[in-house]
Scaffold this motif. Sequence first.
Motif, PDB file in Angstrom:
ATOM      1  N   PRO A 272      24.509 -70.340   1.205  1.00  0.00           N
ATOM      2  CA  PRO A 272      25.498 -69.786   2.135  1.00  0.00           C
ATOM      3  C   PRO A 272      25.648 -70.589   3.425  1.00  0.00           C
ATOM      4  N   VAL A 275      27.932 -73.462   2.559  1.00  0.00           N
ATOM      5  CA  VAL A 275      29.292 -72.956   2.335  1.00  0.00           C
ATOM      6  C   VAL A 275      29.972 -72.641   3.668  1.00  0.00           C
ATOM      7  N   ALA A 276      29.251 -71.983   4.568  1.00  0.00           N
ATOM      8  CA  ALA A 276      29.818 -71.633   5.878  1.00  0.00           C
ATOM      9  C   ALA A 276      30.145 -72.881   6.685  1.00  0.00           C
ATOM     10  N   GLU A 279      33.553 -74.358   5.577  1.00  0.00           N
ATOM     11  CA  GLU A 279      34.661 -73.416   5.432  1.00  0.00           C
ATOM     12  C   GLU A 279      35.942 -73.966   6.076  1.00  0.00           C
ATOM     13  N   GLU A 284      34.640 -78.627  -1.875  1.00  0.00           N
ATOM     14  CA  GLU A 284      34.031 -77.705  -2.820  1.00  0.00           C
ATOM     15  C   GLU A 284      32.513 -77.799  -2.761  1.00  0.00           C
ATOM     16  N   ARG A 303      27.247 -66.136  -3.945  1.00  0.00           N
ATOM     17  CA  ARG A 303      26.774 -66.657  -2.667  1.00  0.00           C
ATOM     18  C   ARG A 303      27.542 -67.897  -2.228  1.00  0.00           C
ATOM     19  N   GLY A 304      28.617 -68.207  -2.952  1.00  0.00           N
ATOM     20  CA  GLY A 304      29.541 -69.211  -2.443  1.00  0.00           C
ATOM     21  C   GLY A 304      29.736 -70.461  -3.263  1.00  0.00           C
ATOM     22  N   ARG A 306      31.085 -72.864  -6.139  1.00  0.00           N
ATOM     23  CA  ARG A 306      32.237 -72.900  -7.039  1.00  0.00           C
ATOM     24  C   ARG A 306      31.774 -73.092  -8.486  1.00  0.00           C
ATOM     25  N   ASN A 350      37.227 -65.175  -9.687  1.00  0.00           N
ATOM     26  CA  ASN A 350      37.784 -64.848  -8.372  1.00  0.00           C
ATOM     27  C   ASN A 350      37.452 -63.423  -7.940  1.00  0.00           C
ATOM     28  N   PRO A 354      30.778 -61.601  -2.446  1.00  0.00           N
ATOM     29  CA  PRO A 354      29.445 -61.765  -1.867  1.00  0.00           C
ATOM     30  C   PRO A 354      28.636 -60.480  -1.831  1.00  0.00           C
TER      31      PRO A 354
END
Length: 368
Positions: A272, A275-276, A279, A284, A303-304, A306, A350, A354
């Motif tokens: 995470p 990922v954050a 953003e 990816e 948790r983010g 792909r 999709n 989270p």
Amino acid sequence: MAADSESFVCLEDFEKSARKHLLQSRVDYFTDGCNEQFTLKENIEAFKRYRLRPRLLRDVSKIDLSTTLLGQHIFWPVGVSPTAFHRIADYAEGEKATARATHSEGSVMILSCASTCTIEDVATASASGILWMQVMFFKRREITESLVKRAEAAGFKAIVVTIDQPVFGKKYSIDKNKTSVWFKLHAHERPVNLNLGIKDKGGEIAATLDRTATWEEIKWLKSITNLPLVLKGITTGDQARNAVEHGASGILVSNHGGRQLDYLPATIDVLPEVVAAVEGSGVEVYLDGGVRHGTDVFKALARGARAVFIGRPIIWGLTCKGYEGAKQVLSILREEVNTTMSLMGCTNVNEIAPSMVVHEDYFRKSKL
């Protein structure tokens, strides 16, 4: 090869069988982590600390696992990480078997630069499958450039740059048994795409790595290829932001399977943060390390990530049953992902949220 009577119902079954069929030196090479092997174990154990919170009474009669990676359509969000020396596991085909299995199961394979099959042969075996090429920075830049150019010419879709290996991590098994990890390679087991002057020892690769490489090398790599770059080995937000600034299209959150630096956190824990950090950039984020079950895949996606990538399980599949074993490893995992999606009330990736995955501490805090 495994006996026909052996039954394989989960990925761990392949590992147990493979350990019986490989020489101990080969088992040590594929399984060992560095030093105390804390990170190696933590990658798997960390997944167990996350709990699932399903949605119930939803129509899950049709499940669509498909997604896209760097604009390429795949049937489900699991790929094969770069692992070296596949012909140690499968004498006949090695990486060609892995490529065929990956294509058959509708996924993507990252070919290791230490492959025992040529880039061109793997591309031919994969037919129209999606292949990415892994590279590292060598003291002789022309080696890296050659790998990139050959991959481009063979139809590979991305370059994956391993950035966490300026030197090789220390493995205690090397000291305990000098032939355990850097064993002598037979002719068919050598990294055929690397013109490093290697004769028989895999360890000689270490002497060719460039310890001076910096983020400037990422700029150089972008200047010699039009393929998207995926940076592998990132475990912090700061590293991720650097990757974005230097033009990465993707990030593979990875601690090298616990083989490089011990006491790095598990990849599922740091995911995470990465990922954050990216953003809004369009970059990816993927994950490898410790994925052994369909629930692990779901947890990573929630948790983010792909997509996730697996390494060692493919080696076990190849060892046990060659192409059929690698294919079965992927098939078993895909069915587990499909079942998990149904039980979690998600009909496509999709719909994974989270909030559907929480750390076990969530329940302790809720009782305070």
